[in-house]
Design a protein around this motif. Sequence first.
Motif, PDB file in Angstrom:
ATOM      1  N   PHE A 254     -11.352 -19.457  97.534  1.00  0.00           N
ATOM      2  CA  PHE A 254     -10.207 -18.583  97.776  1.00  0.00           C
ATOM      3  C   PHE A 254      -8.954 -19.141  97.100  1.00  0.00           C
ATOM      4  CE2 PHE A 254      -6.881 -16.381 100.081  1.00  0.00           C
ATOM      5  CZ  PHE A 254      -7.427 -15.122 100.302  1.00  0.00           C
ATOM      6  N   ALA A 255      -8.707 -20.442  97.256  1.00  0.00           N
ATOM      7  CA  ALA A 255      -7.519 -21.044  96.635  1.00  0.00           C
ATOM      8  C   ALA A 255      -7.595 -20.965  95.110  1.00  0.00           C
ATOM      9  CB  ALA A 255      -7.370 -22.492  97.087  1.00  0.00           C
ATOM     10  N   LEU A 256      -8.763 -21.238  94.536  1.00  0.00           N
ATOM     11  CA  LEU A 256      -8.914 -21.149  93.088  1.00  0.00           C
ATOM     12  C   LEU A 256      -8.770 -19.708  92.603  1.00  0.00           C
ATOM     13  CD1 LEU A 256     -11.908 -23.615  92.556  1.00  0.00           C
ATOM     14  CD2 LEU A 256      -9.503 -24.001  91.972  1.00  0.00           C
ATOM     15  N   HIS A 257      -9.232 -18.741  93.394  1.00  0.00           N
ATOM     16  CA  HIS A 257      -9.072 -17.323  93.063  1.00  0.00           C
ATOM     17  C   HIS A 257      -7.587 -16.967  92.964  1.00  0.00           C
ATOM     18  CE1 HIS A 257      -9.777 -13.078  92.874  1.00  0.00           C
ATOM     19  NE2 HIS A 257      -9.432 -12.828  94.117  1.00  0.00           N
ATOM     20  N   PHE A 258      -6.793 -17.451  93.923  1.00  0.00           N
ATOM     21  CA  PHE A 258      -5.355 -17.188  93.910  1.00  0.00           C
ATOM     22  C   PHE A 258      -4.689 -17.858  92.705  1.00  0.00           C
ATOM     23  CE2 PHE A 258      -3.318 -15.436  97.937  1.00  0.00           C
ATOM     24  CZ  PHE A 258      -4.415 -14.644  98.239  1.00  0.00           C
ATOM     25  N   TRP A 312     -12.777  -8.732  97.625  1.00  0.00           N
ATOM     26  CA  TRP A 312     -13.378  -8.423  96.324  1.00  0.00           C
ATOM     27  C   TRP A 312     -12.536  -7.409  95.552  1.00  0.00           C
ATOM     28  CZ3 TRP A 312     -17.101  -3.936  95.799  1.00  0.00           C
ATOM     29  CH2 TRP A 312     -17.537  -3.799  94.471  1.00  0.00           C
ATOM     30  N   ARG A 313     -12.028  -6.387  96.239  1.00  0.00           N
ATOM     31  CA  ARG A 313     -11.318  -5.306  95.572  1.00  0.00           C
ATOM     32  C   ARG A 313      -9.806  -5.493  95.558  1.00  0.00           C
ATOM     33  NH1 ARG A 313     -13.718  -2.941  92.029  1.00  0.00           N
ATOM     34  NH2 ARG A 313     -12.320  -1.141  92.219  1.00  0.00           N
ATOM     35  N   ALA A 314      -9.294  -6.571  96.155  1.00  0.00           N
ATOM     36  CA  ALA A 314      -7.841  -6.747  96.288  1.00  0.00           C
ATOM     37  C   ALA A 314      -7.181  -6.893  94.927  1.00  0.00           C
ATOM     38  CB  ALA A 314      -7.535  -7.974  97.143  1.00  0.00           C
ATOM     39  N   ASP A 315      -6.045  -6.196  94.760  1.00  0.00           N
ATOM     40  CA  ASP A 315      -5.274  -6.319  93.526  1.00  0.00           C
ATOM     41  C   ASP A 315      -3.973  -7.081  93.742  1.00  0.00           C
ATOM     42  OD1 ASP A 315      -3.902  -4.493  95.033  1.00  0.00           O
ATOM     43  OD2 ASP A 315      -3.984  -2.864  93.567  1.00  0.00           O
ATOM     44  N   GLY A 374     -20.140 -21.062  92.348  1.00  0.00           N
ATOM     45  CA  GLY A 374     -19.401 -21.653  91.243  1.00  0.00           C
ATOM     46  C   GLY A 374     -19.973 -21.234  89.900  1.00  0.00           C
ATOM     47  N   LEU A 375     -21.302 -21.195  89.789  1.00  0.00           N
ATOM     48  CA  LEU A 375     -21.932 -20.707  88.561  1.00  0.00           C
ATOM     49  C   LEU A 375     -21.568 -19.247  88.306  1.00  0.00           C
ATOM     50  CD1 LEU A 375     -25.478 -22.315  88.942  1.00  0.00           C
ATOM     51  CD2 LEU A 375     -23.701 -22.981  87.313  1.00  0.00           C
ATOM     52  N   LEU A 376     -21.578 -18.440  89.372  1.00  0.00           N
ATOM     53  CA  LEU A 376     -21.196 -17.036  89.235  1.00  0.00           C
ATOM     54  C   LEU A 376     -19.734 -16.905  88.812  1.00  0.00           C
ATOM     55  CD1 LEU A 376     -21.772 -13.998  89.622  1.00  0.00           C
ATOM     56  CD2 LEU A 376     -21.143 -14.285  92.043  1.00  0.00           C
ATOM     57  N   ALA A 377     -18.866 -17.725  89.402  1.00  0.00           N
ATOM     58  CA  ALA A 377     -17.445 -17.656  89.072  1.00  0.00           C
ATOM     59  C   ALA A 377     -17.210 -18.006  87.602  1.00  0.00           C
ATOM     60  CB  ALA A 377     -16.644 -18.597  89.975  1.00  0.00           C
ATOM     61  N   TYR A 382     -13.870 -15.179  89.794  1.00  0.00           N
ATOM     62  CA  TYR A 382     -13.879 -15.526  91.215  1.00  0.00           C
ATOM     63  C   TYR A 382     -14.049 -14.313  92.123  1.00  0.00           C
ATOM     64  CZ  TYR A 382     -12.121 -20.091  89.698  1.00  0.00           C
ATOM     65  OH  TYR A 382     -11.989 -21.313  89.104  1.00  0.00           O
ATOM     66  N   GLY A 383     -13.531 -13.160  91.714  1.00  0.00           N
ATOM     67  CA  GLY A 383     -13.600 -11.992  92.581  1.00  0.00           C
ATOM     68  C   GLY A 383     -15.010 -11.599  92.946  1.00  0.00           C
ATOM     69  N   ASN A 384     -15.959 -11.753  92.005  1.00  0.00           N
ATOM     70  CA  ASN A 384     -17.328 -11.340  92.267  1.00  0.00           C
ATOM     71  C   ASN A 384     -18.048 -12.252  93.258  1.00  0.00           C
ATOM     72  OD1 ASN A 384     -17.878  -8.907  90.649  1.00  0.00           O
ATOM     73  ND2 ASN A 384     -17.257 -10.222  88.952  1.00  0.00           N
ATOM     74  N   VAL A 385     -17.501 -13.439  93.494  1.00  0.00           N
ATOM     75  CA  VAL A 385     -18.051 -14.282  94.554  1.00  0.00           C
ATOM     76  C   VAL A 385     -17.994 -13.545  95.891  1.00  0.00           C
ATOM     77  CG1 VAL A 385     -17.657 -16.399  95.871  1.00  0.00           C
ATOM     78  CG2 VAL A 385     -17.528 -16.440  93.367  1.00  0.00           C
TER      79      VAL A 385
END
Length: 415
Positions: A254-258, A312-315, A374-377, A382-385
């Motif tokens: 979450f932190a890395l996504h932000f 996932w969908r947050a903008d 992490g592989l997916l990201a 990151y959103g698709n996680v």
Amino acid sequence: MSHPSTPSASSPASAPASAPTSGRHPAQGRLLLLAAVLFISYLCVGMSLPVVPVFVTGRLGLGNAWAGLGVGIAFLATVATRAHAGNLSDRRGAKPAVARGLLFYVAGALVSLFAGLPFLAPWTGFAVLLAGRLLIGLGESLVAVGVIGWGIGLVGPARSGHVLALVGAAIYGALAVGGPIGLALFARFGFAGTMAFGAALPALGLLAIWRLDGVPVHAGAQRPSFWRVVGSIGWHGAVVCLQGIGFAAIGAFFALHFLDRGWGHAGLGLTAFGSGFVLVRVLFGHLPDRVGGLPVAIGSLVVETLGQALIWRADGPVLALAGAFLTGLGCSMIFPAMGREVVRLVQPHLRGAALGGFSAFQDIAYGLTGPLAGLLADRAGYGNVFLVGTGSAGLGLLVALFLRRAQRRDGAGRS
């Protein structure tokens, strides 16, 4: 001896247990003290969750998959040691299990401290970090199983849902405040300083339980193998495994996504999650004991699915934090709700083994989500996680509905 999943009507598991009240504290007071010890010691884990991936990707310069492994390996260690923790609690007592676990917390934080020393090469520092995280995982296994067994021994199996709800409130309350505290300490004192604070907290827990009375063990009782006990509660464990993926995604990414999106307040993800989690535990912690575990779990999984989909969908950061809050609301009662069903299925002398195996399903989610997500990201962002978290919670909902249908069918067959 009856099968562990089908205790007879005269079995101690189905009879009301009288909670011991001797000692320096009444049973409820001792239970609250245990929850406080768990909260303080679990800050060691909560502070490290957002700090480890930032440290691994920043200071060590390694990729997201390695950051996920740094977070997840502690939970994988708990999977490998749940059998030991459950058997130790059943055979030697819950208090020795908790004391050993707190010692491993201290040792793990101190070993992790050395990973932050500036003269270490990145891969050497990462190897040291993994060793410390493994010790922390062992400590978590022992402390969690021991506190649950200790608490149920104090107040009786009829209030097992209450005990599990209180334990979860302590754990996720520590996660809620631990995330921003950890990031603040990291910014001020670096990784080594943060880990030093993490070592001091479980040491305080050891002092708190030093003179606290334990609960008796069921010495000499016949015990089936750990794997037979786990097999009897496998579907219940699958539900908590699937729900745990959403929390693990928030804890690790979450932190890395932000930060990747350039949004502020990256450290508030666990705070939003933990706030929703604790709110439900405080207001509705009695529900599993009152209405049953499966109805509570089904409603909770619906909410968690919505929360993960919102992240996932947050903008923007507000919607993402709202999704984390909803995820906390949903995740809150699933473990105690399903754990109550597990306690009802097994005899008292198998309770530690059953709860250890049950908890291991959640640990699997926590341990594998980090490196795989992490592989997916790395490949899809990151959103698709959190899309994976959405699907996992939805699948957990289907399993819970299946168990509820089977429960109703069995009830109709006995009537």
